[in-house]
Design a protein around this motif. Structure first.
Motif, PDB file in Angstrom:
ATOM      1  N   TYR A   1       0.829  -1.202   0.000  1.00 59.28           N
ATOM      2  CA  TYR A   1       0.000   0.000   0.000  1.00 59.28           C
ATOM      3  C   TYR A   1       0.866   1.257   0.000  1.00 59.28           C
ATOM      4  CZ  TYR A   1       0.973   0.140   5.051  1.00 59.28           C
ATOM      5  OH  TYR A   1       1.579   0.168   6.281  1.00 59.28           O
ATOM      6  N   PRO A   2       0.328   2.341  -0.557  1.00 54.76           N
ATOM      7  CA  PRO A   2       1.039   3.627  -0.513  1.00 54.76           C
ATOM      8  C   PRO A   2       0.975   4.232   0.876  1.00 54.76           C
ATOM      9  CG  PRO A   2      -1.099   3.916  -1.535  1.00 54.76           C
ATOM     10  CD  PRO A   2      -0.936   2.437  -1.307  1.00 54.76           C
ATOM     11  N   ILE A   3       1.986   5.008   1.220  1.00 52.20           N
ATOM     12  CA  ILE A   3       2.036   5.703   2.510  1.00 52.20           C
ATOM     13  C   ILE A   3       1.707   7.176   2.292  1.00 52.20           C
ATOM     14  CG2 ILE A   3       3.524   6.416   4.421  1.00 52.20           C
ATOM     15  CD1 ILE A   3       5.176   3.900   3.920  1.00 52.20           C
ATOM     16  N   LEU A   4       0.762   7.673   3.038  1.00 51.75           N
ATOM     17  CA  LEU A   4       0.472   9.105   3.099  1.00 51.75           C
ATOM     18  C   LEU A   4       0.002   9.389   4.520  1.00 51.75           C
ATOM     19  CD1 LEU A   4       0.343  11.797   1.604  1.00 51.75           C
ATOM     20  CD2 LEU A   4      -2.069  11.309   1.090  1.00 51.75           C
ATOM     21  N   GLU A   5       0.876   9.998   5.325  1.00 48.97           N
ATOM     22  CA  GLU A   5       0.608  10.141   6.752  1.00 48.97           C
ATOM     23  C   GLU A   5       1.216  11.420   7.283  1.00 48.97           C
ATOM     24  OE1 GLU A   5       2.547   6.660   8.262  1.00 48.97           O
ATOM     25  OE2 GLU A   5       4.551   7.563   8.138  1.00 48.97           O
ATOM     26  N   HIS A   6       0.664  11.913   8.389  1.00 47.33           N
ATOM     27  CA  HIS A   6       1.285  13.053   9.067  1.00 47.33           C
ATOM     28  C   HIS A   6       2.521  12.569   9.814  1.00 47.33           C
ATOM     29  CE1 HIS A   6       0.385  12.219  13.325  1.00 47.33           C
ATOM     30  NE2 HIS A   6      -0.710  11.619  12.877  1.00 47.33           N
ATOM     31  N   ALA A   7       3.455  13.487  10.067  1.00 44.84           N
ATOM     32  CA  ALA A   7       4.711  13.124  10.724  1.00 44.84           C
ATOM     33  C   ALA A   7       4.873  13.824  12.060  1.00 44.84           C
ATOM     34  CB  ALA A   7       5.894  13.478   9.810  1.00 44.84           C
ATOM     35  N   ASP A   8       3.775  14.322  12.618  1.00 45.42           N
ATOM     36  CA  ASP A   8       3.848  14.981  13.919  1.00 45.42           C
ATOM     37  C   ASP A   8       3.708  13.948  15.034  1.00 45.42           C
ATOM     38  OD1 ASP A   8       4.062  17.161  15.683  1.00 45.42           O
ATOM     39  OD2 ASP A   8       2.913  18.423  14.303  1.00 45.42           O
ATOM     40  N   ARG A   9       3.790  14.418  16.297  1.00 47.85           N
ATOM     41  CA  ARG A   9       3.741  13.518  17.442  1.00 47.85           C
ATOM     42  C   ARG A   9       2.374  12.864  17.594  1.00 47.85           C
ATOM     43  NH1 ARG A   9       3.666  16.557  21.441  1.00 47.85           N
ATOM     44  NH2 ARG A   9       3.614  18.519  20.305  1.00 47.85           N
TER      45      ARG A   9
END
Length: 473
Positions: free
Chosen positions: A116-124
């Motif tokens: 699957y493709p990754i599309l995510e926020h990178a905050d805490r």
């Protein structure tokens, strides 16, 4: 603040005593009817090996049991199988002929192959990312995960992630080594690099430094873990961990204590032991049972100028109980104690990362030691139910389960530190919060939470989370 802490602990101990007493009362039930498990028939396991299913059952062929215990044993067996994350649904039934019992275990397998493709926020956390509204804090890429590899509950995972925090990693996990399936092995290696990092905490908020031209931090992590699990509920793990980090000279000037003064390279090997006892009815959204964790670790902080070792321990106890019809209580207490040495800023983490207090999503509280206590009271709005979605053709996705719970909660935390407390007033002081929320629980281990929280300082707001409200894994 002292009154709040005393009240929280007293309430927790009362519930603990209630929980123990209820278990003792149940265990005193006796019956003179003794039955023998003649056979166990497993069906529906198209990919999963039969020994994987049988390993998670608290009973086996040839066992003798009293009739009044069969119901609780079958519930435990179903919970154990669902906690493997291999199955969407598990149904266990039995037939009796004389004093002979035959068990039928029907499992409905999940989808195991996930490219699957990754599309995510990178905050805490999600709420922090929404507040900052920084579109640069996005990760993207691709991941390949094979759950239940070879039908043996192995996991093979390969990840290539770009964006805010680049990651290239591979993982292999096998929980059933040996003829008795009591040994487990986990191997992982990962490389990270970033253009932006948090170089210090000021006023309980992260300060960032960014360079679009150069990578600020390079990290390599690897670990190997051995797990021994003779009994279904207990496990013992020993983990060897190695990491190496290199930062830009600019960070050393901005914060000389990021690693150690005059050192921009840090090597961080460690070894740890973890004991776990998991008697919950679910690892994703538990409503009954308890979880115990205790770990000790020793790590070395090695640079050209410094060679330091630090010992620490972490303890956790989580309790879950049904109080009345549709009313549930959950609580946990977690603490970390560092026995010697001072952490460099890079690893001096307490609350605001994996552990945080609700209502403090926007804050970081760094320190050597910490303690948290969280309590939830839940009301079941929508009873767990199953629905068939006809327009989805795949059987592993068109049958879903879901439930909705309303909750109210109180959190307490304390972080102790003498090195970074001058510019962070939440350190060395009691912190607490309360709130209400709605939890939506569905299949493939997904939980969506919307919460309204208010903290000690009167800060309040609506927060969004994915995952269980207190410790789950």
């Amino acid at each position: 603040m002292r009154h709040f802490f005393t009240t929280a602990i007293s309430t927790f101990l009362i519930v603990l005593l209630f929980f123990i007493q209820s278990k003792q009362s149940f265990s005193q039930t006796k019956s003179d009817s003794v039955f023998i498990i003649d056979k166990i028939i497993v069906t529906g396991n198209e990919k999963t090996k039969e020994f994987v299913v049988l390993r998670e059952l608290p009973i086996k062929t040839g066992d003798t049991i009293v009739l009044q215990k069969i119901h609780s044993l079958l519930i435990e067996a179903r919970n154990n199988l669902l906690k493997t994350s291999l199955f969407n649904f598990v149904t266990i039934s039995y037939n009796t002929i004389g004093n002979i019992i035959s068990l039928q275990v029907l499992v409905e397998e999940r989808w195991y192959l996930w490219p699957y493709p990754i599309l995510e926020h990178a905050d805490r956390n999600l709420s922090s990312w929404i507040e900052n509204r920084d579109v640069r804090k996005i990760n993207y890429g691709a991941c390949f995960i094979k759950h239940n590899f070879r039908g043996r509950r192995e996991i093979l995972k390969i990840k290539t992630r770009l964006g805010y925090r680049e990651q290239y990693s591979i993982l292999y996990q096998n929980p059933y080594l040996g003829s008795k399936q009591r040994n487990g092995l986990n191997i992982e290696a990962a490389f990270f690099r970033q253009h932006e990092i948090v170089y210090q905490t000021k006023n309980n908020k992260p300060d960032y430094y960014r360079s679009d031209q150069n990578y600020i931090l390079h990290s390599f992590n690897s670990n190997i873990s051995y797990t021994y699990r003779k009994h279904l509920l207990n496990s013992h793990s020993i983990t060897g961990f190695y990491s190496h980090h290199t930062m830009a000279d600019t960070i050393l000037k901005l914060n000389p204590l990021f690693f150690y003064p005059d050192d921009k390279n840090l090597t961080n090997p460690s070894i740890s032991y973890l004991f776990s006892r998991d008697a919950r009815d679910s690892k994703v959204y538990p409503l009954k049972g308890y979880l115990l964790h205790f770990s000790v670790s020793k790590q070395w902080l090695l640079t050209e100028q410094n060679k330091t070792s630090i010992n620490s321990s972490i303890g956790l106890i989580s309790l879950y109980s049904k109080l009345f019809d549709k009313v549930y209580f959950g609580a946990d207490m977690k603490g970390k104690y560092t026995f010697n040495g001072d952490y460099p800023y890079f690893i001096n983490k307490a609350l605001g990362y994996n552990d945080f207090l609700r209502g403090y999503e926007y804050y970081i509280i760094d320190g050597k030691h910490f303690f948290t206590s969280k309590m939830n009271l839940k009301y079941e709005i929508i009873t767990p139910r199953v629905k068939k979605i006809d327009f989805i053709p795949l059987a592993k996705f068109n049958k879903i389960h879901y439930a909705v719970y309303a909750s109210c909660y109180v959190d307490y935390g304390y972080v102790a530190d003498g090195r970074y407390s001058d510019t962070n007033n939440m350190v060395n002081a009691s912190q607490y919060s309360a709130g209400i929320g709605i939890d939506f629980v569905t299949y493939y281990d997904k939980i969506f939470r919307i919460e309204y929280s208010i903290n000690k300082f009167g800060n309040h707001g609506i927060y969004f989370h994915i995952g269980a409200p207190i410790f789950s894994n």
